[in-house]
Design an enzyme around this catalytic site. Structure first.
Site, PDB file in Angstrom:
ATOM      1  N   LYS A  14      -3.291   1.686   9.099  1.00  0.00           N
ATOM      2  CA  LYS A  14      -2.198   2.637   9.375  1.00  0.00           C
ATOM      3  C   LYS A  14      -2.679   4.073   9.380  1.00  0.00           C
ATOM      4  O   LYS A  14      -2.401   4.833  10.297  1.00  0.00           O
ATOM      5  CB  LYS A  14      -1.145   2.548   8.270  1.00  0.00           C
ATOM      6  CG  LYS A  14      -0.042   1.607   8.521  1.00  0.00           C
ATOM      7  CD  LYS A  14       1.013   1.727   7.431  1.00  0.00           C
ATOM      8  CE  LYS A  14       0.377   1.915   6.088  1.00  0.00           C
ATOM      9  NZ  LYS A  14       0.879   1.436   4.922  1.00  0.00           N
ATOM     10  N   ARG A  89       9.953   1.665   3.513  1.00  0.00           N
ATOM     11  CA  ARG A  89       9.352   0.406   3.068  1.00  0.00           C
ATOM     12  C   ARG A  89      10.375  -0.625   2.632  1.00  0.00           C
ATOM     13  O   ARG A  89      10.006  -1.712   2.198  1.00  0.00           O
ATOM     14  CB  ARG A  89       8.413   0.669   1.899  1.00  0.00           C
ATOM     15  CG  ARG A  89       7.112   1.273   2.366  1.00  0.00           C
ATOM     16  CD  ARG A  89       6.108   1.187   1.260  1.00  0.00           C
ATOM     17  NE  ARG A  89       4.840   1.713   1.706  1.00  0.00           N
ATOM     18  CZ  ARG A  89       3.816   1.905   0.917  1.00  0.00           C
ATOM     19  NH1 ARG A  89       3.900   1.608  -0.353  1.00  0.00           N
ATOM     20  NH2 ARG A  89       2.699   2.367   1.389  1.00  0.00           N
ATOM     21  N   ARG A 123     -12.574  -1.383  -0.006  1.00  0.00           N
ATOM     22  CA  ARG A 123     -12.372   0.075   0.133  1.00  0.00           C
ATOM     23  C   ARG A 123     -12.992   0.828  -1.038  1.00  0.00           C
ATOM     24  O   ARG A 123     -12.889   0.409  -2.185  1.00  0.00           O
ATOM     25  CB  ARG A 123     -10.881   0.424   0.137  1.00  0.00           C
ATOM     26  CG  ARG A 123     -10.174  -0.025   1.360  1.00  0.00           C
ATOM     27  CD  ARG A 123      -8.951   0.818   1.624  1.00  0.00           C
ATOM     28  NE  ARG A 123      -7.864   0.570   0.685  1.00  0.00           N
ATOM     29  CZ  ARG A 123      -6.574   0.632   1.038  1.00  0.00           C
ATOM     30  NH1 ARG A 123      -6.239   0.923   2.279  1.00  0.00           N
ATOM     31  NH2 ARG A 123      -5.630   0.414   0.146  1.00  0.00           N
ATOM     32  N   ARG A 156     -10.022   2.679  -5.337  1.00  0.00           N
ATOM     33  CA  ARG A 156      -8.755   3.332  -5.638  1.00  0.00           C
ATOM     34  C   ARG A 156      -8.143   2.595  -6.804  1.00  0.00           C
ATOM     35  O   ARG A 156      -8.256   1.379  -6.910  1.00  0.00           O
ATOM     36  CB  ARG A 156      -7.841   3.235  -4.412  1.00  0.00           C
ATOM     37  CG  ARG A 156      -7.450   4.561  -3.878  1.00  0.00           C
ATOM     38  CD  ARG A 156      -6.728   4.415  -2.580  1.00  0.00           C
ATOM     39  NE  ARG A 156      -5.500   3.609  -2.694  1.00  0.00           N
ATOM     40  CZ  ARG A 156      -4.619   3.472  -1.699  1.00  0.00           C
ATOM     41  NH1 ARG A 156      -4.853   4.035  -0.536  1.00  0.00           N
ATOM     42  NH2 ARG A 156      -3.540   2.749  -1.861  1.00  0.00           N
ATOM     43  N   ARG A 167       1.497  -5.845  -4.093  1.00  0.00           N
ATOM     44  CA  ARG A 167       1.859  -5.094  -2.884  1.00  0.00           C
ATOM     45  C   ARG A 167       2.163  -6.028  -1.721  1.00  0.00           C
ATOM     46  O   ARG A 167       3.084  -5.784  -0.949  1.00  0.00           O
ATOM     47  CB  ARG A 167       0.737  -4.122  -2.485  1.00  0.00           C
ATOM     48  CG  ARG A 167       0.561  -2.972  -3.458  1.00  0.00           C
ATOM     49  CD  ARG A 167      -0.006  -1.743  -2.774  1.00  0.00           C
ATOM     50  NE  ARG A 167      -1.297  -1.940  -2.170  1.00  0.00           N
ATOM     51  CZ  ARG A 167      -2.463  -1.658  -2.757  1.00  0.00           C
ATOM     52  NH1 ARG A 167      -2.474  -1.161  -3.980  1.00  0.00           N
ATOM     53  NH2 ARG A 167      -3.592  -1.836  -2.131  1.00  0.00           N
TER      54      ARG A 167
HETATM   55  P1  AMP Z   1       0.077   3.844  -0.208  1.00  0.00           P
HETATM   56  O1  AMP Z   1      -1.034   4.823  -0.142  1.00  0.00           O
HETATM   57  O2  AMP Z   1       0.933   3.877   1.014  1.00  0.00           O
HETATM   58  O3  AMP Z   1      -0.379   2.498  -0.612  1.00  0.00           O
HETATM   59  O4  AMP Z   1       1.047   4.333  -1.387  1.00  0.00           O
HETATM   60  C1  AMP Z   1       0.587   4.363  -2.714  1.00  0.00           C
HETATM   61  C2  AMP Z   1       1.738   4.191  -3.683  1.00  0.00           C
HETATM   62  O5  AMP Z   1       2.683   5.255  -3.503  1.00  0.00           O
HETATM   63  C3  AMP Z   1       2.557   2.926  -3.491  1.00  0.00           C
HETATM   64  O6  AMP Z   1       1.963   1.808  -4.129  1.00  0.00           O
HETATM   65  C4  AMP Z   1       3.877   3.332  -4.142  1.00  0.00           C
HETATM   66  O7  AMP Z   1       3.786   3.302  -5.558  1.00  0.00           O
HETATM   67  C5  AMP Z   1       4.016   4.779  -3.707  1.00  0.00           C
HETATM   68  N1  AMP Z   1       4.738   4.858  -2.415  1.00  0.00           N
HETATM   69  C6  AMP Z   1       4.235   5.245  -1.206  1.00  0.00           C
HETATM   70  N2  AMP Z   1       5.182   5.208  -0.248  1.00  0.00           N
HETATM   71  C7  AMP Z   1       6.325   4.786  -0.867  1.00  0.00           C
HETATM   72  C8  AMP Z   1       7.659   4.523  -0.419  1.00  0.00           C
HETATM   73  N3  AMP Z   1       8.032   4.666   0.859  1.00  0.00           N
HETATM   74  N4  AMP Z   1       8.562   4.096  -1.333  1.00  0.00           N
HETATM   75  C9  AMP Z   1       8.228   3.918  -2.608  1.00  0.00           C
HETATM   76  N5  AMP Z   1       6.988   4.127  -3.087  1.00  0.00           N
HETATM   77  C10 AMP Z   1       6.038   4.561  -2.234  1.00  0.00           C
END
Ligand code: AMP
Length: 220
Positions: A14, A89, A123, A156, A167
């Site tokens: 993404k 999401r 990663r 990470r 996830r």
């Molecule tokens: P990502 O980098 O997209 O994996 O986001 C990292 C973390 O940020 C996720 O595991 C969530 O804890 C939080 N997060 C990111 N986007 C959202 C969203 N749209 N709604 C809720 N939590 C989010």
């Protein structure tokens, strides 16, 4: 003005695809996870609120996520449009989004779970300068060290088997209904995320009827 949402499970590319799209079309790339990470790293009040949730690989609450997105879009620095990555999401977030902003399309990157696992667990991130690596597709020249600054490469915090499983569960349970919701409005363009990043980008441009993607000459 072009306004897109890009969706796909963790590791589907993404961020990479949104960056390529944003760069060529002058769009602002908004990454909601990065905004939250920034808050955690900078020890803001919001960072303290979301740290544990993020570490567990769970979603932060919808109101908080919605307000972060609204505040970001309220900056209105997106003259040519935006591509938003990591939001919505779940169905609640999607409803908020559809009420607040009209979008031109949802780019859905489709990737099977076993490929997700393989990619995500490979990663790495430089602990000093933040440069991204991947032990499959983008290995550092010296094992465990950043090519740019020599910093130590780390995973990470939320790229563990346990967090990834959470996830994936979350993704399937919550994000698929979002796709269904958008599909009812004929917004969704599904693209196979398994090929290399240039092939995927070309497919996205074709599907969205955008100017064709010029693959950089040095790419292999
Ligand atoms: P990502 O980098 O997209 O994996 O986001 C990292 C973390 O940020 C996720 O595991 C969530 O804890 C939080 N997060 C990111 N986007 C959202 C969203 N749209 N709604 C809720 N939590 C989010």
């Amino acid at each position: 003005m072009r306004k897109y949402v890009i969706m796909g499970v963790q590791g589907s590319g993404k961020g990479t695809q949104a960056t390529l799209l944003a760069r060529d079309l002058d769009l602002v790339h908004i990454n909601v996870g990065d905004i939250f990470r920034w808050h955690v790293q900078n020890h803001t009040k919001l960072g303290a609120q979301v740290r544990r949730t993020m570490r567990a690989g769970e979603l932060v609450d919808d109101e908080l996520a919605g307000s972060v997105v609204r505040r970001r879009l309220d900056e209105h620095d997106w003259n040519f449009g935006f591509v938003i990555d990591g939001f919505p999401r779940n169905a609640t977030q999607a409803e908020f989004f559809l009420e607040s902003f009209d979008i031109d399309g949802v780019i859905h990157l489709d990737l099977p779970d076993d490929e997700v696992r393989r990619r995500v667990l490979a990663r790495r991130l430089c602990s000093q300068c933040g440069m991204d690596y991947n032990l499959i597709a983008h290995r550092p020249r010296n094992e465990g060290r950043c090519d740019v600054c020599g910093g130590q490469l780390v995973s990470r915090e939320d790229d563990t088997e346990h967090a990834l499983a959470a996830r994936l569960r979350d993704y399937h349970a919550k994000t698929n209904p979002v796709l269904d919701l958008f599909r009812r409005k004929e917004f969704v363009f599904t693209v196979d995320a398994r090929p290399d990043k240039h092939t995927v980008q070309k497919a996205i441009r074709q599907r969205l009827d955008l100017p064709p993607y010029q693959e950089p000459a040095e790419s292999g």
